[in-house]
Motif scaffolding. Structure first.
Motif, short mmCIF file in Angstrom:
data_model
loop_
_atom_site.label_atom_id
_atom_site.label_comp_id
_atom_site.label_asym_id
_atom_site.label_seq_id
_atom_site.Cartn_x
_atom_site.Cartn_y
_atom_site.Cartn_z
N PHE A 1 0.84 -1.19 0.00
CA PHE A 1 0.00 0.00 0.00
C PHE A 1 0.88 1.25 0.00
O PHE A 1 1.96 1.25 0.60
N CYS A 2 0.38 2.29 -0.66
CA CYS A 2 1.17 3.52 -0.76
C CYS A 2 1.31 4.17 0.62
O CYS A 2 0.32 4.52 1.25
N PRO A 3 2.56 4.36 1.08
CA PRO A 3 2.74 4.95 2.42
C PRO A 3 2.18 6.37 2.51
O PRO A 3 1.64 6.76 3.55
N MET B 1 0.32 2.45 -9.91
CA MET B 1 -0.54 3.42 -9.24
C MET B 1 -0.37 3.33 -7.72
O MET B 1 -0.10 2.26 -7.18
N CYS B 2 -0.56 4.46 -7.06
CA CYS B 2 -0.58 4.47 -5.60
C CYS B 2 -1.93 3.96 -5.15
O CYS B 2 -2.96 4.34 -5.71
N PHE B 3 -1.95 3.14 -4.12
CA PHE B 3 -3.19 2.47 -3.72
C PHE B 3 -3.27 2.40 -2.20
O PHE B 3 -2.30 2.04 -1.53
N PRO C 1 5.57 12.21 -2.23
CA PRO C 1 6.78 11.40 -2.34
C PRO C 1 6.48 9.95 -1.95
O PRO C 1 6.00 9.69 -0.85
N CYS C 2 6.68 9.03 -2.86
CA CYS C 2 6.45 7.61 -2.56
C CYS C 2 7.12 6.74 -3.62
O CYS C 2 7.43 7.21 -4.71
N PRO C 3 7.36 5.46 -3.29
CA PRO C 3 8.10 4.60 -4.22
C PRO C 3 7.22 3.89 -5.26
O PRO C 3 7.75 3.21 -6.14
N CYS C 4 5.88 4.05 -5.17
CA CYS C 4 4.98 3.19 -5.97
C CYS C 4 5.26 3.19 -7.48
O CYS C 4 5.40 2.11 -8.07
N PRO C 5 5.32 4.36 -8.15
CA PRO C 5 5.50 4.30 -9.60
C PRO C 5 6.82 3.66 -10.02
O PRO C 5 6.91 3.00 -11.04
ZN ZN Z 1 2.49 5.79 -3.70
#
Ligand code: ZN
Length: 254
Positions: A125-127, A191-193, A242-246
């Protein structure tokens, strides 16, 4: 920014003056209900199909996620009802899971049938989205939220046996039928989820026998609150989270 919402209910109070569009996907046509919320465009998918009639094991997850991806949705919020397997998590509480276990049996689980792609699932899951949603919940009165939890996904449509719940409760906190492969497919699309889960009952063996209308009654009572949580969370979204998802998906191909 384009935001996706997946839910088993139409959530009419969330969408103002929506427009329905039909998206053709290789997995069938999907109807998206499109509206705006603050500076964002919202693409709503009734997870169980246009007529809300598909049982959990027949949900067109590939079509739903593909339709959001080709609509250039970058962030997805999933809403679901679950049973609790822990005495500290009660009906009416919300859980924002940080991990899941996929115990489904017969669903297509990937877009990559002709390619060797292995998506990292250390943090499914997107943090950033989770943090935003937790913050929103904490600022609302009348919301009891568990800011983490493990969601075990069963095949359904039957509910679980008491023996299954005794087993599952050793490794997970809540149980439901819809999160997988939704979250997996969203990650495959980069995608962020994040998921907002409403506890509607205690799982088998932890309360009296379950009735399906019990689940509906709790959901109906909490629906305005769910819409409010989503509305406030989406309005608080900035252009760049800011997140690692993509980037996770770009590292997944052999
Ligand atoms: Zn994300």
């Amino acid at each position: 920014m384009r935001i996706g919402i997946l839910s088993g209910h139409h959530m009419l109070d969330l969408m103002k003056n929506p427009e329905d569009i039909k998206v053709h996907t290789p997995y069938g046509d999907i109807v998206l209900r499109v509206s705006t919320l603050g500076k964002h465009e919202v693409f709503f998918v009734q997870r169980h199909g246009e007529f809300a009639n598909l049982p959990p094991h027949r949900v067109n997850h590939l079509g739903n996620i593909h339709a959001l991806a080709v609509s250039h949705v970058s962030n997805v919020f999933s809403v679901g009802t679950v049973g609790s397997m822990q005495k500290t998590i009660r009906p009416g509480d919300f859980v924002i899971p940080h991990d899941f276990i996929d115990a489904t049996k017969s669903r297509p689980v990937t877009f990559f049938d002709d390619q060797r792609v292995h998506v990292d699932m250390t943090e499914p899951f997107c943090p950033s989205l989770r943090e935003l949603m937790v913050k929103t919940c904490r600022n609302l009165k009348d919301v009891t939220v568990q800011d983490h939890g493990v969601y075990l996904v069963t095949e359904g449509p039957r509910l679980e046996t008491a023996a299954e719940i005794r087993l599952y409760s050793k490794v997970a906190d809540i149980v439901g039928m819809t999160l997988a492969p939704e979250v997996i497919l969203a990650r495959e699309k980069g995608m962020c989820f994040a998921s907002l889960c409403l506890v509607c009952n205690m799982a088998a063996g932890l309360q009296q026998r379950l009735k399906a209308n019990e689940i509906t009654a709790i959901y109906k009572k909490k629906e305005p609150l769910i819409s409010n949580i989503l509305r406030l969370t989406i309005q608080s979204l900035d252009e760049k989270q800011p997140c690692p998802c993509p980037s996770d998906i770009s590292k997944a191909t052999l």
